[in-house]
Design a protein around this motif. Sequence first.
Motif, PDB file in Angstrom:
ATOM      1  N   LEU A 215       0.830  -1.206   0.000  1.00 52.75           N
ATOM      2  CA  LEU A 215       0.000   0.000   0.000  1.00 52.75           C
ATOM      3  C   LEU A 215       0.869   1.262   0.000  1.00 52.75           C
ATOM      4  CD1 LEU A 215      -2.821   1.260   0.152  1.00 52.75           C
ATOM      5  CD2 LEU A 215      -2.678   1.058   2.640  1.00 52.75           C
ATOM      6  N   ILE A 216       1.909   1.261   0.794  1.00 52.93           N
ATOM      7  CA  ILE A 216       2.826   2.411   0.841  1.00 52.93           C
ATOM      8  C   ILE A 216       3.483   2.614  -0.519  1.00 52.93           C
ATOM      9  CG2 ILE A 216       5.013   3.224   1.806  1.00 52.93           C
ATOM     10  CD1 ILE A 216       4.056   1.987   4.504  1.00 52.93           C
ATOM     11  N   HIS A 217       3.926   1.549  -1.152  1.00 52.59           N
ATOM     12  CA  HIS A 217       4.562   1.667  -2.466  1.00 52.59           C
ATOM     13  C   HIS A 217       3.571   2.128  -3.536  1.00 52.59           C
ATOM     14  CE1 HIS A 217       8.418   0.347  -1.117  1.00 52.59           C
ATOM     15  NE2 HIS A 217       7.930  -0.795  -0.629  1.00 52.59           N
ATOM     16  N   ARG A 218       2.334   1.720  -3.408  1.00 51.32           N
ATOM     17  CA  ARG A 218       1.293   2.185  -4.334  1.00 51.32           C
ATOM     18  C   ARG A 218       1.097   3.690  -4.175  1.00 51.32           C
ATOM     19  NH1 ARG A 218      -3.699  -0.361  -2.888  1.00 51.32           N
ATOM     20  NH2 ARG A 218      -2.463  -2.245  -2.999  1.00 51.32           N
ATOM     21  N   GLU A 219       1.106   4.164  -2.937  1.00 49.43           N
ATOM     22  CA  GLU A 219       0.953   5.606  -2.700  1.00 49.43           C
ATOM     23  C   GLU A 219       2.145   6.384  -3.264  1.00 49.43           C
ATOM     24  OE1 GLU A 219      -1.736   7.307  -1.715  1.00 49.43           O
ATOM     25  OE2 GLU A 219      -2.622   5.316  -1.851  1.00 49.43           O
ATOM     26  N   ARG A 220       3.322   5.826  -3.168  1.00 49.54           N
ATOM     27  CA  ARG A 220       4.503   6.465  -3.779  1.00 49.54           C
ATOM     28  C   ARG A 220       4.313   6.601  -5.290  1.00 49.54           C
ATOM     29  NH1 ARG A 220       8.408   7.732  -0.666  1.00 49.54           N
ATOM     30  NH2 ARG A 220       9.078   6.465   1.073  1.00 49.54           N
ATOM     31  N   SER A 221       3.762   5.566  -5.886  1.00 48.31           N
ATOM     32  CA  SER A 221       3.488   5.593  -7.322  1.00 48.31           C
ATOM     33  C   SER A 221       2.469   6.679  -7.651  1.00 48.31           C
ATOM     34  CB  SER A 221       2.987   4.226  -7.766  1.00 48.31           C
ATOM     35  OG  SER A 221       2.647   4.246  -9.119  1.00 48.31           O
ATOM     36  N   ASN A 222       1.453   6.823  -6.820  1.00 45.86           N
ATOM     37  CA  ASN A 222       0.450   7.883  -7.027  1.00 45.86           C
ATOM     38  C   ASN A 222       1.085   9.263  -6.928  1.00 45.86           C
ATOM     39  OD1 ASN A 222      -1.637   6.073  -7.391  1.00 45.86           O
ATOM     40  ND2 ASN A 222      -2.271   6.111  -5.252  1.00 45.86           N
ATOM     41  N   ILE A 223       1.971   9.440  -5.971  1.00 45.24           N
ATOM     42  CA  ILE A 223       2.664  10.726  -5.812  1.00 45.24           C
ATOM     43  C   ILE A 223       3.466  11.037  -7.076  1.00 45.24           C
ATOM     44  CG2 ILE A 223       4.550  11.884  -4.585  1.00 45.24           C
ATOM     45  CD1 ILE A 223       3.496  10.524  -2.026  1.00 45.24           C
TER      46      ILE A 223
END
Length: 109
Positions: free
Chosen positions: A66-74
């Motif tokens: 989930l954290i890595h997905r949010e990094r991708s969104n950023i």
Amino acid sequence: MKNDDTNKEEEKYLQTKESIINNIYGQKEMEKKYLKTVGSLLDYWIKELRSIDTQNKKRHNQLLELIHRERSNIKKIEEDINRTNIMIDRTEQSLERISQMINSFRNER
């Protein structure tokens, strides 16, 4: 007299346009700061997760995912911001060309 009115209208338009563009750039900078803060928070959470000895590896891995997905969104948001800058620059160049052409027509009179 008509030329004075035209110049006043053009000046008013240019001031409004400049104000709008400055607001857009200001908003963009604020969004960049926000994204940087969110990125720092994600870094903190990753550090915290690494230090936790967990019995539930599946949940731990889900959180990391989930954290890595949010990094991708950023990253995608930052790319959108940069594309917006390019579009603003292109619009500015087009408006400058239009202004030059209109001034050329005025001078031909």
